[in-house]
Design a protein around this motif. Sequence first.
Motif, PDB file in Angstrom:
ATOM      1  N   ILE A 170      68.545  48.632  27.772  1.00 26.38           N
ATOM      2  CA  ILE A 170      69.480  49.249  26.840  1.00 26.38           C
ATOM      3  C   ILE A 170      70.355  50.184  27.671  1.00 26.38           C
ATOM      4  O   ILE A 170      69.898  51.232  28.138  1.00 26.38           O
ATOM      5  CB  ILE A 170      68.739  50.019  25.732  1.00 26.38           C
ATOM      6  CG1 ILE A 170      67.846  49.058  24.935  1.00 26.38           C
ATOM      7  CG2 ILE A 170      69.734  50.713  24.809  1.00 26.38           C
ATOM      8  CD1 ILE A 170      66.991  49.740  23.899  1.00 26.38           C
ATOM      9  N   TYR A 171      71.606  49.811  27.848  1.00 27.82           N
ATOM     10  CA  TYR A 171      72.467  50.498  28.814  1.00 27.82           C
ATOM     11  C   TYR A 171      73.727  50.973  28.124  1.00 27.82           C
ATOM     12  O   TYR A 171      74.595  50.185  27.751  1.00 27.82           O
ATOM     13  CB  TYR A 171      72.798  49.536  29.956  1.00 27.82           C
ATOM     14  CG  TYR A 171      73.652  50.130  31.062  1.00 27.82           C
ATOM     15  CD1 TYR A 171      73.312  51.328  31.676  1.00 27.82           C
ATOM     16  CD2 TYR A 171      74.803  49.468  31.487  1.00 27.82           C
ATOM     17  CE1 TYR A 171      74.086  51.851  32.695  1.00 27.82           C
ATOM     18  CE2 TYR A 171      75.591  49.985  32.510  1.00 27.82           C
ATOM     19  CZ  TYR A 171      75.221  51.179  33.111  1.00 27.82           C
ATOM     20  OH  TYR A 171      75.991  51.704  34.118  1.00 27.82           O
ATOM     21  N   ASP A 172      73.819  52.279  27.928  1.00 29.41           N
ATOM     22  CA  ASP A 172      74.972  52.913  27.291  1.00 29.41           C
ATOM     23  C   ASP A 172      75.270  54.184  28.083  1.00 29.41           C
ATOM     24  O   ASP A 172      74.828  55.275  27.712  1.00 29.41           O
ATOM     25  CB  ASP A 172      74.645  53.231  25.832  1.00 29.41           C
ATOM     26  CG  ASP A 172      75.764  53.973  25.120  1.00 29.41           C
ATOM     27  OD1 ASP A 172      76.877  54.039  25.684  1.00 29.41           O
ATOM     28  OD2 ASP A 172      75.523  54.498  24.014  1.00 29.41           O
ATOM     29  N   PRO A 173      76.004  54.070  29.207  1.00 29.42           N
ATOM     30  CA  PRO A 173      76.170  55.233  30.084  1.00 29.42           C
ATOM     31  C   PRO A 173      76.833  56.425  29.422  1.00 29.42           C
ATOM     32  O   PRO A 173      76.402  57.561  29.625  1.00 29.42           O
ATOM     33  CB  PRO A 173      77.007  54.688  31.247  1.00 29.42           C
ATOM     34  CG  PRO A 173      77.596  53.409  30.774  1.00 29.42           C
ATOM     35  CD  PRO A 173      76.657  52.867  29.753  1.00 29.42           C
ATOM     36  N   VAL A 174      77.852  56.206  28.608  1.00 31.34           N
ATOM     37  CA  VAL A 174      78.526  57.330  27.955  1.00 31.34           C
ATOM     38  C   VAL A 174      77.608  57.966  26.927  1.00 31.34           C
ATOM     39  O   VAL A 174      77.500  59.196  26.837  1.00 31.34           O
ATOM     40  CB  VAL A 174      79.852  56.892  27.313  1.00 31.34           C
ATOM     41  CG1 VAL A 174      80.465  58.033  26.506  1.00 31.34           C
ATOM     42  CG2 VAL A 174      80.832  56.422  28.388  1.00 31.34           C
ATOM     43  N   GLY A 175      76.917  57.155  26.139  1.00 29.19           N
ATOM     44  CA  GLY A 175      75.980  57.694  25.157  1.00 29.19           C
ATOM     45  C   GLY A 175      74.883  58.516  25.815  1.00 29.19           C
ATOM     46  O   GLY A 175      74.533  59.606  25.341  1.00 29.19           O
ATOM     47  N   SER A 176      74.339  58.017  26.927  1.00 26.19           N
ATOM     48  CA  SER A 176      73.311  58.761  27.658  1.00 26.19           C
ATOM     49  C   SER A 176      73.869  60.079  28.179  1.00 26.19           C
ATOM     50  O   SER A 176      73.217  61.128  28.081  1.00 26.19           O
ATOM     51  CB  SER A 176      72.783  57.924  28.827  1.00 26.19           C
ATOM     52  OG  SER A 176      72.104  56.788  28.369  1.00 26.19           O
ATOM     53  N   ALA A 177      75.082  60.032  28.738  1.00 28.21           N
ATOM     54  CA  ALA A 177      75.687  61.254  29.269  1.00 28.21           C
ATOM     55  C   ALA A 177      75.916  62.283  28.174  1.00 28.21           C
ATOM     56  O   ALA A 177      75.663  63.483  28.362  1.00 28.21           O
ATOM     57  CB  ALA A 177      77.003  60.913  29.964  1.00 28.21           C
ATOM     58  N   LEU A 178      76.379  61.837  27.012  1.00 26.66           N
ATOM     59  CA  LEU A 178      76.625  62.769  25.913  1.00 26.66           C
ATOM     60  C   LEU A 178      75.323  63.396  25.424  1.00 26.66           C
ATOM     61  O   LEU A 178      75.290  64.581  25.057  1.00 26.66           O
ATOM     62  CB  LEU A 178      77.338  62.045  24.764  1.00 26.66           C
ATOM     63  CG  LEU A 178      78.785  61.622  25.061  1.00 26.66           C
ATOM     64  CD1 LEU A 178      79.340  60.785  23.908  1.00 26.66           C
ATOM     65  CD2 LEU A 178      79.677  62.835  25.314  1.00 26.66           C
ATOM     66  N   ARG A 179      74.245  62.629  25.434  1.00 29.43           N
ATOM     67  CA  ARG A 179      72.953  63.204  25.043  1.00 29.43           C
ATOM     68  C   ARG A 179      72.497  64.244  26.064  1.00 29.43           C
ATOM     69  O   ARG A 179      71.976  65.309  25.699  1.00 29.43           O
ATOM     70  CB  ARG A 179      71.912  62.095  24.879  1.00 29.43           C
ATOM     71  CG  ARG A 179      72.113  61.267  23.617  1.00 29.43           C
ATOM     72  CD  ARG A 179      70.953  60.332  23.353  1.00 29.43           C
ATOM     73  NE  ARG A 179      70.873  59.247  24.312  1.00 29.43           N
ATOM     74  CZ  ARG A 179      71.522  58.089  24.201  1.00 29.43           C
ATOM     75  NH1 ARG A 179      72.333  57.881  23.170  1.00 29.43           N
ATOM     76  NH2 ARG A 179      71.391  57.140  25.114  1.00 29.43           N
ATOM     77  N   PHE A 180      72.696  63.965  27.338  1.00 28.49           N
ATOM     78  CA  PHE A 180      72.378  64.963  28.361  1.00 28.49           C
ATOM     79  C   PHE A 180      73.206  66.232  28.147  1.00 28.49           C
ATOM     80  O   PHE A 180      72.690  67.351  28.212  1.00 28.49           O
ATOM     81  CB  PHE A 180      72.658  64.409  29.758  1.00 28.49           C
ATOM     82  CG  PHE A 180      71.563  63.540  30.316  1.00 28.49           C
ATOM     83  CD1 PHE A 180      70.264  64.021  30.432  1.00 28.49           C
ATOM     84  CD2 PHE A 180      71.832  62.253  30.773  1.00 28.49           C
ATOM     85  CE1 PHE A 180      69.256  63.227  30.968  1.00 28.49           C
ATOM     86  CE2 PHE A 180      70.833  61.458  31.312  1.00 28.49           C
ATOM     87  CZ  PHE A 180      69.535  61.948  31.404  1.00 28.49           C
ATOM     88  N   MET A 181      74.488  66.063  27.908  1.00 31.95           N
ATOM     89  CA  MET A 181      75.371  67.205  27.737  1.00 31.95           C
ATOM     90  C   MET A 181      74.975  68.039  26.523  1.00 31.95           C
ATOM     91  O   MET A 181      75.081  69.268  26.536  1.00 31.95           O
ATOM     92  CB  MET A 181      76.820  66.725  27.600  1.00 31.95           C
ATOM     93  CG  MET A 181      77.399  66.120  28.879  1.00 31.95           C
ATOM     94  SD  MET A 181      78.999  65.325  28.623  1.00 31.95           S
ATOM     95  CE  MET A 181      80.011  66.718  28.170  1.00 31.95           C
ATOM     96  N   ARG A 182      74.509  67.382  25.485  1.00 34.99           N
ATOM     97  CA  ARG A 182      74.107  68.094  24.268  1.00 34.99           C
ATOM     98  C   ARG A 182      72.960  69.065  24.544  1.00 34.99           C
ATOM     99  O   ARG A 182      72.796  70.065  23.858  1.00 34.99           O
ATOM    100  CB  ARG A 182      73.713  67.077  23.195  1.00 34.99           C
ATOM    101  CG  ARG A 182      73.554  67.660  21.807  1.00 34.99           C
ATOM    102  CD  ARG A 182      73.686  66.602  20.730  1.00 34.99           C
ATOM    103  NE  ARG A 182      72.746  65.509  20.909  1.00 34.99           N
ATOM    104  CZ  ARG A 182      73.085  64.236  21.096  1.00 34.99           C
ATOM    105  NH1 ARG A 182      74.365  63.900  21.159  1.00 34.99           N
ATOM    106  NH2 ARG A 182      72.181  63.293  21.231  1.00 34.99           N
ATOM    107  N   HIS A 183      72.196  68.759  25.573  1.00 36.24           N
ATOM    108  CA  HIS A 183      71.060  69.614  25.931  1.00 36.24           C
ATOM    109  C   HIS A 183      71.367  70.520  27.121  1.00 36.24           C
ATOM    110  O   HIS A 183      70.458  71.080  27.731  1.00 36.24           O
ATOM    111  CB  HIS A 183      69.833  68.754  26.232  1.00 36.24           C
ATOM    112  CG  HIS A 183      69.302  68.028  25.029  1.00 36.24           C
ATOM    113  ND1 HIS A 183      68.821  68.688  23.917  1.00 36.24           N
ATOM    114  CD2 HIS A 183      69.199  66.697  24.761  1.00 36.24           C
ATOM    115  CE1 HIS A 183      68.430  67.793  23.015  1.00 36.24           C
ATOM    116  NE2 HIS A 183      68.644  66.590  23.505  1.00 36.24           N
TER     117      HIS A 183
END
Length: 261
Positions: free
Chosen positions: A68-81
């Motif tokens: 499951i590969y969604d680089p922007v989604g993963s980055a936004l989740r990191f940024m949220r934290h």
Amino acid sequence: MSTKNLELDAHTIITAKRRRLAMRQDQTPANAVIALANMQKGSQSILTEVTNYDDPVKVIGQIRHEEIYDPVGSALRFMRHGIDAVSLFTDSRIYSRGMEDLTFLSKGINKGIVAQDYILNAYHVAEVRAAGASGLVIYSAYLDYNQLRDIVSNTMRWRMTAIIQVNHLDQLADITRLSPHAIAIGDHHIFDKDRDLELISELMPHIPPNTRIMPLGCLTTMDDVEAVVSLGVDAITIDESILRGKFQPEALQEVIRNRPQ
């Protein structure tokens, strides 16, 4: 998988990347890539600013090419934290779209991005800057000293964060002469607690105080985070799984704020 097989896999990947890099160099002149790089917004600071030793550990969120590969989604989740930067790592297997993914990611987030790739020459450095990277990992295990010097020099010329990977004490004398912003200790992308903690402890006393120190391996558990931070490192790379769970982000922030003096 044995260490020998891991090394063979890395060499297979690098051979394929050299071939593709040569094709790109034939297709797109260096001047064109440099022009694109000059058009990018300025590099964001990742591990380049002057800080005090008691500052919190920098946390880099690693985006991996998985099922499951969604680089922007993963980055936004990191940024949220509140993660300080993200890294893009696509080469656990031979994958040809890393540069396109890096461009896509840089347009989707306003955060420093580390290109965690096998960078091979100055043209390659210009490519990752043109794609929006603000820093890169430089793998000393696959480059000779002159190649390392050229890549580090070009990385700094583009005002990107230069992170050099090391896995042996004998490498440090040459690498510290290059004055990288940071040294990533280890030889595998997944953190091995017993092996990597011992290696970090061995190498840290020999690294200049103005050079940041971090493990190369991506941390996947809070136990690993606590163990590494307790050694006094300056930065860590974490897997997104560490942030899952009701209290995990708060627990992570508590650990990194309390680096030992």
